[in-house]
Motif scaffolding. Structure first.
Motif, PDB file in Angstrom:
ATOM      1  N   VAL A 182      -9.056  13.860  -3.553  1.00 12.00           N
ATOM      2  CA  VAL A 182      -8.908  12.778  -4.617  1.00 12.00           C
ATOM      3  C   VAL A 182      -8.534  11.363  -4.039  1.00 12.00           C
ATOM      4  CG1 VAL A 182      -7.939  11.939  -6.747  1.00 12.00           C
ATOM      5  CG2 VAL A 182      -8.631  14.390  -6.558  1.00 12.00           C
ATOM      6  N   LEU A 183      -7.494  11.388  -3.262  1.00 12.58           N
ATOM      7  CA  LEU A 183      -6.826  10.082  -2.733  1.00 12.58           C
ATOM      8  C   LEU A 183      -8.161   9.409  -1.806  1.00 12.58           C
ATOM      9  CD1 LEU A 183      -3.673  10.514  -1.065  1.00 12.58           C
ATOM     10  CD2 LEU A 183      -4.176   8.782  -2.577  1.00 12.58           C
ATOM     11  N   GLU A 184      -8.808   9.901  -0.901  1.00 10.88           N
ATOM     12  CA  GLU A 184      -9.700   9.606  -0.065  1.00 10.88           C
ATOM     13  C   GLU A 184     -10.922   9.066  -1.220  1.00 10.88           C
ATOM     14  OE1 GLU A 184     -10.807  12.082   3.210  1.00 10.88           O
ATOM     15  OE2 GLU A 184     -12.636  11.053   3.237  1.00 10.88           O
ATOM     16  N   THR A 185     -11.343   9.515  -2.127  1.00  9.67           N
ATOM     17  CA  THR A 185     -12.290   8.798  -2.813  1.00  9.67           C
ATOM     18  C   THR A 185     -12.016   7.453  -3.415  1.00  9.67           C
ATOM     19  OG1 THR A 185     -12.671  11.261  -3.393  1.00  9.67           O
ATOM     20  CG2 THR A 185     -14.581   9.500  -3.785  1.00  9.67           C
ATOM     21  N   SER A 226       0.135   6.035  -5.779  1.00  2.26           N
ATOM     22  CA  SER A 226      -0.420   7.452  -6.601  1.00  2.26           C
ATOM     23  C   SER A 226       0.549   7.764  -7.404  1.00  2.26           C
ATOM     24  CB  SER A 226      -0.653   8.259  -5.364  1.00  2.26           C
ATOM     25  OG  SER A 226       0.500   8.708  -4.624  1.00  2.26           O
ATOM     26  N   VAL A 227      -0.091   8.465  -8.565  1.00  7.24           N
ATOM     27  CA  VAL A 227       0.753   9.080  -9.669  1.00  7.24           C
ATOM     28  C   VAL A 227       0.136  10.354  -9.908  1.00  7.24           C
ATOM     29  CG1 VAL A 227       1.465   6.874 -10.387  1.00  7.24           C
ATOM     30  CG2 VAL A 227      -0.613   7.971 -11.360  1.00  7.24           C
ATOM     31  N   GLY A 254       0.767  -1.141  -0.109  1.00  8.05           N
ATOM     32  CA  GLY A 254       0.095   0.163  -0.267  1.00  8.05           C
ATOM     33  C   GLY A 254       0.770   1.178   0.005  1.00  8.05           C
ATOM     34  N   GLY A 255       0.554   2.279  -0.741  1.00  9.19           N
ATOM     35  CA  GLY A 255       1.234   3.382  -0.852  1.00  9.19           C
ATOM     36  C   GLY A 255       0.683   4.545   0.007  1.00  9.19           C
ATOM     37  N   THR A 256       0.652   5.858  -0.444  1.00 12.81           N
ATOM     38  CA  THR A 256       0.185   7.014  -0.120  1.00 12.81           C
ATOM     39  C   THR A 256      -1.276   6.904  -0.104  1.00 12.81           C
ATOM     40  OG1 THR A 256       1.949   8.210  -0.892  1.00 12.81           O
ATOM     41  CG2 THR A 256       0.038   9.535  -0.282  1.00 12.81           C
ATOM     42  N   GLY A 257      -1.972   6.956   1.006  1.00  9.80           N
ATOM     43  CA  GLY A 257      -3.507   7.049   1.145  1.00  9.80           C
ATOM     44  C   GLY A 257      -3.940   5.415   1.398  1.00  9.80           C
TER      45      GLY A 257
END
Ligand code: HPA
Length: 253
Positions: free
Chosen positions: A226-229, A84-85, A6-9
């Protein structure tokens, strides 16, 4: 057993029914976090937080070798990375993409297990950096979940931790990259060296510098939104992919 990095978020996986945690020591030092063993959709799975549980390890300090070695050593048979990118071409924030190629711009990262010494020289084949059969399984899972997962993209791996200049994004675009991130390499290559099938779900969290609504600057607040959704979608996706990967890696499929 499927391993998820798992990455950021995605430092925790709420869909994982946790059975136990294990701190693993490796010949390469400490992995980013304890390995978390559990079940996703009644399938055993293994989770590792790439940036540590408190999200304190920046991309250039991640011990990629220890992470991959620990996963393999504790029974992973396939690795699915979530990362994430920034989007460069043909992708927009909020979208999920399954890249099929990589261009590596990283530097100063220990990037191989075959580091000389008393070992023979090994050059792994890396023509298709993401394992085609595992990618296919991810696409099937996405179809079952009813979640859009774009098939294909070229991931530019940069060292960071700073974001790019607008000119750098233009250059990556000219090189053929469609997205940019900081953790895709050497992670993918190390998985290949360990003969671990590897694929990545890229979560587009912003337009690359100078593009779209990042024309002037990149907004950290909108990235967080954006990450959260998007991570909600990733969790659902993983629930559908995990059982299929289990069939895939046991040869049942
Ligand atoms: N550049 C590099 N890495 C990233 C970006 C970006 O714009 N967004 C998320 N990870």
């Amino acid at each position: 057993m499927l391993a998820i990095i798992g990455g950021t978020g995605l430092t925790r996986l709420s869909t994982l029914a946790i059975a136990r945690r294990e701190v693993v020591r490796t010949p390469y030092g400490e992995p980013s976090s304890a390995l978390v063993f559990g079940e996703i959709a009644a399938t055993s799975a293994l989770f590792l937080a790439r940036h540590g549980h408190g999200h304190t390890i920046p991309p250039h300090r991640v011990n990629y070798r220890a992470n991959l070695w620990a996963l393999k050593n504790r029974g992973a048979t396939a690795v699915l990375a979530v990362a994430s990118v920034g989007g460069i071409r043909g992708v927009a924030p909020g979208e999920l993409v399954l890249p099929h190629q990589i261009i590596d711009y990283t530097h100063d990262r220990p990037a191989t297990f075959f580091d000389g010494g008393d070992r023979t020289v090994v050059h792994v084949d890396f023509t298709h950096p993401y394992t085609p059969a595992l990618r296919q399984t991810c696409l099937e899972g996405a179809a079952k979940a009813g979640i859009a997962l774009a098939d294909g993209g070229v991931y530019a791996a940069v060292s960071g931790p700073r974001l790019e200049t607008a000119a750098e994004i233009d250059r990556l675009d000219r090189d053929g990259a469609t997205m940019v991130g900081m953790t895709g390499m050497p992670e993918a290559a190390l998985a290949r060296e360990l003969e671990l099938p590897y694929a990545a779900i890229a979560v587009v969290v912003n337009h690359g510098a100078g593009r779209g609504d990042s024309g002037d600057h990149i907004s950290m607040e909108s990235i967080a939104d954006v990450l959260e959704t998007a991570m909600e979608k990733v969790r659902t996706l993983l629930e559908h992919i995990a059982p299929l990967v289990q069939e895939y890696s046991t040869g049942a499929k």
